[in-house]
Design an enzyme around this catalytic site. Structure first.
Site, PDB file in Angstrom:
ATOM      1  N   HIS A  93      -0.455  -3.609  -9.354  1.00  0.00           N
ATOM      2  CA  HIS A  93      -1.627  -3.235  -9.720  1.00  0.00           C
ATOM      3  C   HIS A  93      -2.158  -2.299  -8.544  1.00  0.00           C
ATOM      4  O   HIS A  93      -3.281  -1.672  -9.118  1.00  0.00           O
ATOM      5  CB  HIS A  93      -2.560  -4.422  -9.888  1.00  0.00           C
ATOM      6  CG  HIS A  93      -3.145  -5.323  -8.762  1.00  0.00           C
ATOM      7  ND1 HIS A  93      -4.293  -4.932  -8.031  1.00  0.00           N
ATOM      8  CD2 HIS A  93      -2.637  -6.279  -8.043  1.00  0.00           C
ATOM      9  CE1 HIS A  93      -4.449  -5.534  -6.903  1.00  0.00           C
ATOM     10  NE2 HIS A  93      -3.375  -6.422  -7.073  1.00  0.00           N
ATOM     11  N   CYS A 120     -11.014  -8.855   0.554  1.00  0.00           N
ATOM     12  CA  CYS A 120     -10.917 -10.228   0.398  1.00  0.00           C
ATOM     13  C   CYS A 120     -12.025 -10.780   1.651  1.00  0.00           C
ATOM     14  O   CYS A 120     -12.089 -11.815   1.556  1.00  0.00           O
ATOM     15  CB  CYS A 120      -9.712 -10.817   0.903  1.00  0.00           C
ATOM     16  SG  CYS A 120      -8.318  -9.806  -0.143  1.00  0.00           S
ATOM     17  N   SER A 156       3.298  -4.499  -4.995  1.00  0.00           N
ATOM     18  CA  SER A 156       2.584  -5.250  -6.181  1.00  0.00           C
ATOM     19  C   SER A 156       2.230  -4.047  -7.224  1.00  0.00           C
ATOM     20  O   SER A 156       2.079  -3.031  -6.757  1.00  0.00           O
ATOM     21  CB  SER A 156       1.274  -5.477  -5.613  1.00  0.00           C
ATOM     22  OG  SER A 156       0.404  -5.870  -6.400  1.00  0.00           O
ATOM     23  N   GLN A 207       0.620  -1.081   0.013  1.00  0.00           N
ATOM     24  CA  GLN A 207      -0.007  -0.221   0.090  1.00  0.00           C
ATOM     25  C   GLN A 207       0.863   1.318  -0.013  1.00  0.00           C
ATOM     26  O   GLN A 207       0.395   2.187  -0.350  1.00  0.00           O
ATOM     27  CB  GLN A 207      -1.021   0.015   1.215  1.00  0.00           C
ATOM     28  CG  GLN A 207      -2.152  -0.961   1.175  1.00  0.00           C
ATOM     29  CD  GLN A 207      -3.079  -0.439  -0.035  1.00  0.00           C
ATOM     30  OE1 GLN A 207      -3.294   0.525  -0.325  1.00  0.00           O
ATOM     31  NE2 GLN A 207      -3.657  -1.670  -0.682  1.00  0.00           N
TER      32      GLN A 207
HETATM   33  C1  LIG Z   1      -3.309  -5.900  -2.220  1.00  0.00           C
HETATM   34  C2  LIG Z   1      -2.464  -6.227  -1.141  1.00  0.00           C
HETATM   35  C3  LIG Z   1      -1.800  -7.552  -1.102  1.00  0.00           C
HETATM   36  C4  LIG Z   1      -2.125  -8.311  -2.233  1.00  0.00           C
HETATM   37  O1  LIG Z   1      -1.255  -8.148  -3.503  1.00  0.00           O
HETATM   38  P1  LIG Z   1      -1.649  -8.707  -4.495  1.00  0.00           P
HETATM   39  O2  LIG Z   1      -0.906  -8.531  -5.720  1.00  0.00           O
HETATM   40  O3  LIG Z   1      -3.249  -8.427  -5.093  1.00  0.00           O
HETATM   41  O4  LIG Z   1      -1.567 -10.314  -4.579  1.00  0.00           O
HETATM   42  C5  LIG Z   1      -0.912  -7.686   0.010  1.00  0.00           C
HETATM   43  N1  LIG Z   1      -0.725  -6.693   0.941  1.00  0.00           N
HETATM   44  C6  LIG Z   1      -1.532  -5.578   0.868  1.00  0.00           C
HETATM   45  C7  LIG Z   1      -1.432  -4.587   2.184  1.00  0.00           C
HETATM   46  C8  LIG Z   1      -2.450  -5.390  -0.092  1.00  0.00           C
HETATM   47  O5  LIG Z   1      -3.040  -4.135  -0.030  1.00  0.00           O
END
Ligand SMILES: *Cc1c(COP(=O)(O)O)cnc(C)c1O
Length: 384
Positions: free
Chosen positions: A200, A323, A198, A178
């Protein structure tokens, strides 16, 4: 109907520049980065260039960064990989407000004999560095504390926690999914041994992530095969995704101050307007939070129905985390900061992004009070 997207903590739209950078690698640049011929070299160059950009972005070395399928996989490799490498050590420390990618991985390890300490947080969601220090034993192999919380936006004192771990000789992992691209990250200054991010969540593609593993940290790989990614993650690399990730980080780096100021300004405006609604409050710390994150609670109603009603007028929001929104238990994060389940049920998360406007915020401020009072009238939860 105009649609307004305010769920950037769940995912973000792919930036046009990112899409453009990726396109050739879905088409004519289809080589396998492990091949010796020119097709392979084209892919290898793109892979190396992306690794260079992304490692520089967090002040890491080129060979300290491995590509994964996303934040979830990075968290799994870091935690399980460290656990397996820990020899006779079998204790892990984490917090009660981690993402499920961390919490469920720890739960999984508990079934195989590992002991996990889930640290409590204060009412803002802060983990106390002293609590980490107190929890460390001679059996502790890993501490995993997120950099910024996905639900309430709280930014954890990662640097201090990292210092404590380094001094104690314990590995420190942080889920920075984040915060990556939104606030400056420096793995050296922040005493981080492993970091997950990540694509996305920062206007990049889904299915691309990274794990920083500091030189000298020996964890076990989970994927075995051709020895890709310095032996840490076998499998042919997702070149379009990785190229898109690097482009997204470039954009985030170049615009970090601008986007942070924009999102902070809009979020404050949004909070001021929304909190006019009676029996409502902001979750998390008023200042030490991710710029675009606004997490609210409204007493006497269900967050689910708020999200549905907002969606009917074109506003995309969420309740709890994406989730957990399918089951009816209140969010583990909101209960960890001390909310009673009854109050935690009425949560609404609005997460702003670079393309949100003042008009978007004004629209929500104008429409939300009516939706809340309508739902309160029909609510079985007490107040009429
Ligand atoms: C979205 C998120 C994840 C998971 O990442 P993905 O790329 O969707 O698997 C893990 N940790 C946090 C804090 C997130 O916001």
């Amino acid at each position: 109907m105009k649609r307004i997207y305010m769920d950037h903590a769940a995912t973000t739209p792919v930036a046009p520049e990112v899409l453009k950078a990726m396109m050739p690698f879905f088409g004519r640049k289809y080589g396998n980065a492990s091949s010796i011929h020119s097709f392979g070299q084209e892919a290898r160059d793109a892979l190396d260039n992306s690794r260079e950009i992304l490692s520089r972005f967090i002040n890491a070395e080129f060979e300290e960064l491995i590509f994964t399928s996303g934040g979830t996989e990075s968290d799994n490799i870091a935690i399980i990989g460290a656990a397996l490498a820990g020899k006779e050590k079998n204790h892990i420390i984490t917090s009660r407000i981690e993402h499920h990618a961390v919490l469920h991985t720890c739960k999984f390890l508990e079934k195989y004999g590992f002991k996990v300490t889930y640290l409590a947080v204060d009412r803002y969601g802060f983990v106390k560095p002293e609590d980490v220090e107190k929890a460390i034993t001679k059996n502790t192999v890993l501490v995993s504390i997120m950099h910024a919380n996905n639900e309430i936006g709280t930014i954890e004192p990662v640097r201090e926690i990292g210092r404590i771990c380094r001094d104690a000789g314990v590995l420190f992992h942080t889920d920075a999914v984040q915060s990556f691209g939104k606030i400056p990250l420096n793995v050296k200054k922040m005493n981080i041994d492993m970091l997950s991010a990540s694509a996305h969540k920062i206007y990049g593609p889904k299915g691309a992530g990274l794990l920083y593993i500091r030189n000298g940290v020996a964890i076990k790989p989970l994927m075995h095969g051709g020895g890709h990614e310095f032996g840490m993650r076998s499998g042919t690399e997702n070149i379009p995704g990785i190229v898109g990730f690097a482009k997204a980080a470039e954009l985030a780096g170049r615009n970090m101050d601008k986007w942070r100021e924009h999102e902070t300004r809009l979020r404050k405006m949004l909070a001021r307007g929304v909190l006019e609604i009676p029996d409502s409050w902001l979750n998390g710390h008023p200042e030490k939070r991710i710029p675009g994150n606004a997490s609210f609670c409204f007493r006497f109603i269900e967050g689910e129905s708020l999200v549905v009603h907002l969606s009917m007028i074109g506003v995309a929001a969420s309740t709890g985390s994406a989730c957990s929104s399918k089951d009816l238990r209140p969010s583990h994060v909101l209960t960890a900061i001390g909310l009673k389940p009854f109050d935690a049920h009425g949560s609404l998360r609005l997460t702003l992004g670079k393309d949100n406007t003042k008009e978007d915020v004004d629209f929500v401020i104008k429409e939300l009070p009516g939706i809340v009072s309508k739902l309160r009238k029909i609510s079985p939860m007490g107040r009429k």
